[in-house]
Design a protein around this motif. Structure first.
Motif, PDB file in Angstrom:
ATOM      1  N   ASN A 142      29.838 -10.450  -8.525  1.00  0.00           N
ATOM      2  CA  ASN A 142      30.639 -10.384  -9.744  1.00  0.00           C
ATOM      3  C   ASN A 142      32.134 -10.494  -9.404  1.00  0.00           C
ATOM      4  N   ALA A 143      32.537 -11.691  -8.995  1.00  0.00           N
ATOM      5  CA  ALA A 143      33.934 -11.924  -8.594  1.00  0.00           C
ATOM      6  C   ALA A 143      34.933 -11.610  -9.706  1.00  0.00           C
ATOM      7  N   PRO A 144      34.663 -11.961 -10.975  1.00  0.00           N
ATOM      8  CA  PRO A 144      35.645 -11.613 -12.017  1.00  0.00           C
ATOM      9  C   PRO A 144      35.858 -10.099 -12.145  1.00  0.00           C
ATOM     10  N   ALA A 145      34.798  -9.316 -12.078  1.00  0.00           N
ATOM     11  CA  ALA A 145      34.949  -7.859 -12.164  1.00  0.00           C
ATOM     12  C   ALA A 145      35.672  -7.324 -10.939  1.00  0.00           C
ATOM     13  N   ARG A 146      35.342  -7.834  -9.760  1.00  0.00           N
ATOM     14  CA  ARG A 146      36.029  -7.377  -8.554  1.00  0.00           C
ATOM     15  C   ARG A 146      37.526  -7.648  -8.652  1.00  0.00           C
ATOM     16  N   ALA A 147      37.904  -8.813  -9.157  1.00  0.00           N
ATOM     17  CA  ALA A 147      39.326  -9.147  -9.309  1.00  0.00           C
ATOM     18  C   ALA A 147      39.991  -8.238 -10.342  1.00  0.00           C
ATOM     19  N   PHE A 148      39.301  -7.970 -11.446  1.00  0.00           N
ATOM     20  CA  PHE A 148      39.826  -7.091 -12.490  1.00  0.00           C
ATOM     21  C   PHE A 148      40.123  -5.702 -11.921  1.00  0.00           C
ATOM     22  N   TYR A 149      39.164  -5.137 -11.205  1.00  0.00           N
ATOM     23  CA  TYR A 149      39.364  -3.796 -10.669  1.00  0.00           C
ATOM     24  C   TYR A 149      40.444  -3.778  -9.581  1.00  0.00           C
ATOM     25  N   ALA A 150      40.503  -4.806  -8.757  1.00  0.00           N
ATOM     26  CA  ALA A 150      41.557  -4.880  -7.738  1.00  0.00           C
ATOM     27  C   ALA A 150      42.933  -4.918  -8.398  1.00  0.00           C
ATOM     28  N   LEU A 151      43.056  -5.691  -9.474  1.00  0.00           N
ATOM     29  CA  LEU A 151      44.310  -5.773 -10.217  1.00  0.00           C
ATOM     30  C   LEU A 151      44.746  -4.399 -10.722  1.00  0.00           C
ATOM     31  N   HIS A 152      43.776  -3.537 -10.994  1.00  0.00           N
ATOM     32  CA  HIS A 152      44.055  -2.209 -11.536  1.00  0.00           C
ATOM     33  C   HIS A 152      44.017  -1.115 -10.473  1.00  0.00           C
ATOM     34  N   GLY A 153      44.154  -1.503  -9.201  1.00  0.00           N
ATOM     35  CA  GLY A 153      44.352  -0.528  -8.142  1.00  0.00           C
ATOM     36  C   GLY A 153      43.119   0.001  -7.450  1.00  0.00           C
ATOM     37  N   PHE A 154      41.944  -0.527  -7.740  1.00  0.00           N
ATOM     38  CA  PHE A 154      40.729  -0.077  -7.064  1.00  0.00           C
ATOM     39  C   PHE A 154      40.613  -0.767  -5.714  1.00  0.00           C
ATOM     40  N   VAL A 155      40.113  -0.032  -4.733  1.00  0.00           N
ATOM     41  CA  VAL A 155      39.924  -0.579  -3.399  1.00  0.00           C
ATOM     42  C   VAL A 155      38.474  -0.360  -2.963  1.00  0.00           C
ATOM     43  N   HIS A 165      26.590  -5.008 -24.250  1.00  0.00           N
ATOM     44  CA  HIS A 165      26.059  -5.004 -22.885  1.00  0.00           C
ATOM     45  C   HIS A 165      25.273  -6.286 -22.608  1.00  0.00           C
ATOM     46  N   LEU A 166      24.336  -6.600 -23.487  1.00  0.00           N
ATOM     47  CA  LEU A 166      23.468  -7.759 -23.269  1.00  0.00           C
ATOM     48  C   LEU A 166      24.246  -9.069 -23.358  1.00  0.00           C
ATOM     49  N   ALA A 167      25.179  -9.170 -24.299  1.00  0.00           N
ATOM     50  CA  ALA A 167      25.962 -10.401 -24.446  1.00  0.00           C
ATOM     51  C   ALA A 167      26.890 -10.609 -23.250  1.00  0.00           C
ATOM     52  N   ALA A 168      27.518  -9.532 -22.776  1.00  0.00           N
ATOM     53  CA  ALA A 168      28.433  -9.651 -21.637  1.00  0.00           C
ATOM     54  C   ALA A 168      27.687 -10.040 -20.369  1.00  0.00           C
ATOM     55  N   ARG A 169      26.534  -9.443 -20.159  1.00  0.00           N
ATOM     56  CA  ARG A 169      25.738  -9.813 -18.967  1.00  0.00           C
ATOM     57  C   ARG A 169      25.275 -11.259 -19.063  1.00  0.00           C
ATOM     58  N   ALA A 170      24.832 -11.678 -20.231  1.00  0.00           N
ATOM     59  CA  ALA A 170      24.370 -13.063 -20.392  1.00  0.00           C
ATOM     60  C   ALA A 170      25.516 -14.044 -20.172  1.00  0.00           C
ATOM     61  N   ALA A 171      26.688 -13.737 -20.715  1.00  0.00           N
ATOM     62  CA  ALA A 171      27.840 -14.633 -20.585  1.00  0.00           C
ATOM     63  C   ALA A 171      28.339 -14.713 -19.151  1.00  0.00           C
ATOM     64  N   ALA A 172      28.107 -13.655 -18.363  1.00  0.00           N
ATOM     65  CA  ALA A 172      28.578 -13.632 -16.976  1.00  0.00           C
ATOM     66  C   ALA A 172      27.743 -14.511 -16.055  1.00  0.00           C
ATOM     67  N   GLY A 173      26.574 -14.914 -16.511  1.00  0.00           N
ATOM     68  CA  GLY A 173      25.738 -15.821 -15.722  1.00  0.00           C
ATOM     69  C   GLY A 173      25.372 -15.246 -14.368  1.00  0.00           C
ATOM     70  N   ASP A 174      25.652 -16.011 -13.308  1.00  0.00           N
ATOM     71  CA  ASP A 174      25.256 -15.627 -11.953  1.00  0.00           C
ATOM     72  C   ASP A 174      26.079 -14.491 -11.369  1.00  0.00           C
ATOM     73  N   ASP A 200      29.650   2.262 -16.378  1.00  0.00           N
ATOM     74  CA  ASP A 200      29.612   0.982 -17.100  1.00  0.00           C
ATOM     75  C   ASP A 200      30.955   0.725 -17.748  1.00  0.00           C
ATOM     76  N   LEU A 201      31.343  -0.532 -17.782  1.00  0.00           N
ATOM     77  CA  LEU A 201      32.469  -0.993 -18.581  1.00  0.00           C
ATOM     78  C   LEU A 201      32.126  -2.428 -18.980  1.00  0.00           C
ATOM     79  N   TYR A 202      31.893  -2.627 -20.253  1.00  0.00           N
ATOM     80  CA  TYR A 202      31.519  -3.943 -20.779  1.00  0.00           C
ATOM     81  C   TYR A 202      32.417  -4.307 -21.947  1.00  0.00           C
ATOM     82  N   VAL A 203      32.778  -5.581 -22.012  1.00  0.00           N
ATOM     83  CA  VAL A 203      33.576  -6.111 -23.112  1.00  0.00           C
ATOM     84  C   VAL A 203      32.819  -7.292 -23.709  1.00  0.00           C
ATOM     85  N   ALA A 204      32.743  -7.328 -25.042  1.00  0.00           N
ATOM     86  CA  ALA A 204      32.072  -8.436 -25.731  1.00  0.00           C
ATOM     87  C   ALA A 204      32.748  -9.751 -25.351  1.00  0.00           C
ATOM     88  N   PRO A 205      31.988 -10.800 -25.097  1.00  0.00           N
ATOM     89  CA  PRO A 205      32.598 -12.069 -24.675  1.00  0.00           C
ATOM     90  C   PRO A 205      33.749 -12.561 -25.560  1.00  0.00           C
TER      91      PRO A 205
END
Length: 149
Positions: free
Chosen positions: A112-125, A19-28, A76-81
Protein backbone atom coordinates in the motif's frame (compact mmCIF):
# COMPACT_ATOMS: atom_id res chain seq x y z
CA UNK A 1 -16.08 21.77 5.71
CA UNK A 2 -14.97 18.61 7.55
CA UNK A 3 -16.86 17.68 10.71
CA UNK A 4 -15.63 14.91 13.03
CA UNK A 5 -18.00 13.08 15.38
CA UNK A 6 -18.10 9.86 17.36
CA UNK A 7 -19.61 7.07 15.26
CA UNK A 8 -22.42 4.88 16.55
CA UNK A 9 -24.34 1.82 15.44
CA UNK A 10 -26.55 3.93 13.16
CA UNK A 11 -23.41 4.93 11.22
CA UNK A 12 -22.26 1.33 10.66
CA UNK A 13 -23.78 0.90 7.16
CA UNK A 14 -22.03 4.06 5.95
CA UNK A 15 -18.74 2.96 7.53
CA UNK A 16 -19.00 -0.42 5.84
CA UNK A 17 -19.65 1.22 2.46
CA UNK A 18 -16.61 3.47 2.88
CA UNK A 19 -14.38 0.58 3.95
CA UNK A 20 -15.41 -1.63 1.04
CA UNK A 21 -15.30 1.17 -1.56
CA UNK A 22 -11.87 2.39 -0.44
CA UNK A 23 -10.39 -1.10 -0.51
CA UNK A 24 -11.88 -1.78 -3.94
CA UNK A 25 -10.61 1.53 -5.33
CA UNK A 26 -7.11 0.85 -3.98
CA UNK A 27 -6.78 -2.22 -6.20
CA UNK A 28 -3.50 -4.08 -5.70
CA UNK A 29 -2.48 -1.86 -2.78
CA UNK A 30 -4.43 -4.31 -0.59
CA UNK A 31 -4.12 -8.08 -0.62
CA UNK A 32 -7.38 -9.95 -1.24
CA UNK A 33 -9.81 -9.73 1.66
CA UNK A 34 -9.90 -12.75 3.96
CA UNK A 35 -13.60 -12.40 4.75
CA UNK A 36 -16.53 -11.83 2.38
CA UNK A 37 -17.69 -8.22 2.00
CA UNK A 38 -21.05 -9.02 3.57
CA UNK A 39 -19.30 -9.97 6.84
CA UNK A 40 -17.90 -6.47 7.40
CA UNK A 41 -21.09 -4.77 8.64
CA UNK A 42 -21.82 -7.46 11.28
CA UNK A 43 -18.13 -7.26 12.31
CA UNK A 44 -18.44 -3.49 12.82
CA UNK A 45 -21.59 -3.88 14.89
CA UNK A 46 -20.39 -6.77 17.06
CA UNK A 47 -16.63 -6.34 17.35
CA UNK A 48 -15.63 -2.76 16.57
CA UNK A 49 -18.22 -0.17 17.61
CA UNK A 50 -18.85 -1.61 21.10
CA UNK A 51 -15.14 -1.87 21.95
CA UNK A 52 -13.17 0.80 20.07
CA UNK A 53 -13.19 4.55 19.59
CA UNK A 54 -14.64 5.19 16.16
CA UNK A 55 -14.70 8.67 14.66
CA UNK A 56 -16.64 9.62 11.57
CA UNK A 57 -15.74 12.41 9.16
CA UNK A 58 -18.37 14.29 7.21
CA UNK A 59 -17.37 16.46 4.28
CA UNK A 60 -19.99 19.07 3.42
CA UNK A 61 -22.53 16.98 5.35
CA UNK A 62 -21.76 13.69 3.57
CA UNK A 63 -20.13 10.73 5.33
CA UNK A 64 -16.59 10.72 3.93
CA UNK A 65 -14.30 8.68 6.16
CA UNK A 66 -13.64 7.11 9.52
CA UNK A 67 -10.96 5.94 11.90
CA UNK A 68 -10.82 3.25 14.56
CA UNK A 69 -8.63 3.61 17.66
CA UNK A 70 -7.92 0.70 19.98
CA UNK A 71 -5.71 2.15 22.70
CA UNK A 72 -2.67 3.56 20.91
CA UNK A 73 -3.35 1.45 17.81
CA UNK A 74 -4.83 3.23 14.81
CA UNK A 75 -6.60 0.08 13.64
CA UNK A 76 -8.33 1.62 10.60
CA UNK A 77 -8.44 4.85 8.66
CA UNK A 78 -10.52 4.84 5.48
CA UNK A 79 -11.69 7.66 3.23
CA UNK A 80 -14.43 7.28 0.60
CA UNK A 81 -12.89 7.43 -2.89
CA UNK A 82 -14.77 10.62 -3.94
CA UNK A 83 -13.47 12.40 -0.81
CA UNK A 84 -9.83 11.34 -1.16
CA UNK A 85 -7.39 14.19 -1.68
CA UNK A 86 -9.73 16.68 0.03
CA UNK A 87 -8.21 16.72 3.52
CA UNK A 88 -10.44 14.10 5.14
CA UNK A 89 -7.63 11.65 5.92
CA UNK A 90 -5.44 14.45 7.24
CA UNK A 91 -8.28 15.70 9.48
CA UNK A 92 -8.93 12.21 10.83
CA UNK A 93 -5.25 11.54 11.46
CA UNK A 94 -4.79 14.94 13.14
CA UNK A 95 -7.74 14.13 15.40
CA UNK A 96 -6.19 10.76 16.30
CA UNK A 97 -2.92 12.52 17.19
CA UNK A 98 -4.80 14.95 19.45
CA UNK A 99 -6.58 12.03 21.13
CA UNK A 100 -3.28 10.16 21.61
CA UNK A 101 -0.60 12.84 22.10
CA UNK A 102 1.77 10.31 23.66
CA UNK A 103 1.87 8.34 20.41
CA UNK A 104 0.19 6.13 17.86
CA UNK A 105 1.11 2.95 16.08
CA UNK A 106 -0.43 1.31 13.04
CA UNK A 107 0.12 -1.50 10.57
CA UNK A 108 0.20 -0.88 6.82
CA UNK A 109 0.68 -3.38 4.01
CA UNK A 110 3.99 -3.04 2.19
CA UNK A 111 1.96 -3.11 -1.05
CA UNK A 112 0.00 0.00 0.00
CA UNK A 113 2.44 2.65 -1.26
CA UNK A 114 -0.12 5.51 -1.16
CA UNK A 115 -0.89 4.86 2.53
CA UNK A 116 2.79 4.50 3.38
CA UNK A 117 3.50 7.87 1.73
CA UNK A 118 0.54 9.49 3.52
CA UNK A 119 1.71 8.33 6.93
CA UNK A 120 5.34 9.28 6.23
CA UNK A 121 4.16 12.78 5.27
CA UNK A 122 2.49 12.98 8.68
CA UNK A 123 5.56 11.96 10.67
CA UNK A 124 5.17 8.19 11.02
CA UNK A 125 8.30 6.08 10.81
CA UNK A 126 8.87 2.36 10.28
CA UNK A 127 9.37 0.64 13.63
CA UNK A 128 9.00 -2.99 12.56
CA UNK A 129 7.98 -5.32 9.76
CA UNK A 130 6.64 -8.79 9.11
CA UNK A 131 6.72 -11.12 6.16
CA UNK A 132 2.97 -11.65 6.46
CA UNK A 133 2.20 -12.42 10.08
CA UNK A 134 -1.42 -11.29 9.64
CA UNK A 135 -4.74 -12.71 8.48
CA UNK A 136 -3.99 -11.82 4.87
CA UNK A 137 -0.52 -13.38 4.91
CA UNK A 138 0.87 -10.21 3.28
CA UNK A 139 4.05 -8.36 4.29
CA UNK A 140 3.35 -5.32 6.45
CA UNK A 141 5.07 -2.55 8.34
CA UNK A 142 4.59 -1.29 11.87
CA UNK A 143 4.61 2.53 11.83
CA UNK A 144 4.90 4.79 14.88
CA UNK A 145 4.31 8.44 15.64
CA UNK A 146 6.14 10.21 17.06
CA UNK A 147 9.35 8.62 15.91
CA UNK A 148 10.97 6.57 18.69
CA UNK A 149 13.96 8.38 20.21
Amino acid sequence: MIELTRAGADDAPALARIHLAARAAAGDAFPPAVHPDEDYLPHLLADVLPHAEVRLARLDGETAGFLVLEGDLLADLYVAPPAQGRGVGTALLGHAKRLRPSGLRLWVFVSNAPARAFYALHGFVVAGRTDGDNDEGAPDLLLRWPAPS
